[in-house]
Design a protein around this motif. Structure first.
Motif, mmCIF file in Angstrom:
data_model
loop_
_atom_site.group_PDB
_atom_site.id
_atom_site.type_symbol
_atom_site.label_atom_id
_atom_site.label_comp_id
_atom_site.label_asym_id
_atom_site.label_seq_id
_atom_site.Cartn_x
_atom_site.Cartn_y
_atom_site.Cartn_z
ATOM 1 N N LEU A 152 0.863 -1.183 0.000
ATOM 2 C CA LEU A 152 0.000 0.000 0.000
ATOM 3 C C LEU A 152 0.897 1.229 0.000
ATOM 4 C CD1 LEU A 152 -2.797 -0.918 2.586
ATOM 5 C CD2 LEU A 152 -2.900 -1.053 0.083
ATOM 6 N N ASP A 153 0.690 2.082 -0.976
ATOM 7 C CA ASP A 153 1.543 3.263 -1.133
ATOM 8 C C ASP A 153 0.819 4.497 -0.590
ATOM 9 O OD1 ASP A 153 3.510 5.023 -1.827
ATOM 10 O OD2 ASP A 153 3.288 4.793 -4.003
ATOM 11 N N PHE A 154 1.321 5.050 0.519
ATOM 12 C CA PHE A 154 0.757 6.266 1.113
ATOM 13 C C PHE A 154 1.814 6.887 2.019
ATOM 14 C CE2 PHE A 154 -0.224 2.706 3.856
ATOM 15 C CZ PHE A 154 0.071 3.161 5.128
ATOM 16 N N ASP A 155 1.509 8.032 2.565
ATOM 17 C CA ASP A 155 2.444 8.748 3.431
ATOM 18 C C ASP A 155 2.514 8.052 4.789
ATOM 19 O OD1 ASP A 155 3.913 10.507 4.978
ATOM 20 O OD2 ASP A 155 2.824 12.295 4.337
ATOM 21 N N ARG A 156 3.483 7.176 4.965
ATOM 22 C CA ARG A 156 3.603 6.400 6.208
ATOM 23 C C ARG A 156 3.868 7.301 7.410
ATOM 24 N NH1 ARG A 156 2.486 0.657 5.489
ATOM 25 N NH2 ARG A 156 2.581 0.438 3.232
ATOM 26 N N ALA A 157 4.700 8.308 7.238
ATOM 27 C CA ALA A 157 5.041 9.192 8.364
ATOM 28 C C ALA A 157 3.791 9.868 8.916
ATOM 29 C CB ALA A 157 6.069 10.228 7.918
ATOM 30 N N ALA A 158 2.893 10.318 8.015
ATOM 31 C CA ALA A 158 1.666 10.984 8.462
ATOM 32 C C ALA A 158 0.740 10.016 9.171
ATOM 33 C CB ALA A 158 0.954 11.614 7.265
ATOM 34 N N ALA A 159 0.796 8.719 8.793
ATOM 35 C CA ALA A 159 -0.116 7.727 9.351
ATOM 36 C C ALA A 159 0.386 7.118 10.658
ATOM 37 C CB ALA A 159 -0.351 6.609 8.343
ATOM 38 N N TYR A 160 1.559 7.514 11.107
ATOM 39 C CA TYR A 160 2.102 6.931 12.341
ATOM 40 C C TYR A 160 1.188 7.230 13.536
ATOM 41 C CZ TYR A 160 5.300 5.728 16.101
ATOM 42 O OH TYR A 160 5.862 5.160 17.220
#
Length: 244
Positions: A152-160
């Motif tokens: 899944l490609d998304f902004d991992r840092a924002a989803a932490y």
């Protein structure tokens, strides 16, 4: 022997299922934990035998009937979620109506009652997520979204430290090659992430925890976390880390 949290969970599930099998063999009717463990273990073992997702779910639906469980159990165990390792990777299996014969519905003890639509959590953040895998990916309501399937490609840092803004027990499906917008809310309570994909495995807000989790995610090839190692960048499908 060192085991990952996922491997420990699998051994715990297998032990509970073996207890259920032994009690059933003695003529005892199963309670809720025993029935749930046996159904979930049936999915995992079918996957290990090389069966496809639909075949594993069908096998789990046929393992128990109303006569095998205590009164009321069929009304409580209306759906079983379990992550199993299939030949094409780790998949979330959702076994609906696994026992059959329930009659109490919403009046059953322990029944799950979904909240009205106006009581669903309001998103604190909205992200665009693209599924680069060749198979559907489902993420459940309280899974640490930062650690969801590496394809899944998304902004991992924002989803932490966040989870999906959907009712408890629900899940969101990402179609192969598809793109969707999802709302996220902060994980509540003590804010401790244990298990999942093992990228945190502790307090979310501990000093340096976020940075270390991002480093681990990038090193393991999680899209959206940063630099992907060369040996993973061309992989068509990486093993998902999801859940139930």
């Amino acid at each position: 022997m060192r085991l990952t949290p996922t491997e420990r969970d699998r051994l715990l599930l297998f032990g509970a299922a073996e207890l259920a099998r032994a009690r059933r063999a003695r003529g005892l009717r199963l309670n809720v934990p025993e029935a749930t463990a046996l159904i979930a273990d049936t999915v995992c073992e079918a996957a290990r035998d090389g069966k496809r997702l639909a075949e594993a779910i069908e096998a789990a639906r046929s393992v128990l009937g109303p006569e095998d469980v205590l009164p009321g159990v069929a009304d409580v165990v209306t759906e079983v979620h379990v992550e199993a390792v299939f030949d094409d990777g780790s998949r979330l299996a959702v076994v609906s109506d696994p026992i059959g014969g329930g009659s109490l519905g919403a009046d059953a003890p322990g029944a799950l009652l979904p909240a009205p639509a106006d009581e669903e959590p309001a998103p604190a953040l909205t992200l665009t997520v693209r599924n680069t895998a060749a198979v559907p990916v489902s993420v459940t309501s309280h899974f640490h979204f930062f650690e969801a399937n590496p394809r899944l490609d998304f902004d991992r840092a924002a989803a932490y430290g966040m989870r999906l803004a959907i009712p408890a027990g629900a899940s969101f499906r990402f179609d192969p090659g598809g793109e969707a917008e999802v709302g996220l809310v902060p994980i509540g309570g003590a804010r401790v992430a244990i298990g999942f994909a093992g990228l945190v495995d502790g307090p979310l807000d501990a000093p340096g925890a976020r940075e270390e989790a991002l480093r681990r995610a990038a090193a393991c090839g999680y899209l959206g976390a940063g630099t992907t190692p060369d040996y993973l960048s061309s992989a068509p499908f990486a093993t998902p880390k999801e859940e139930s």
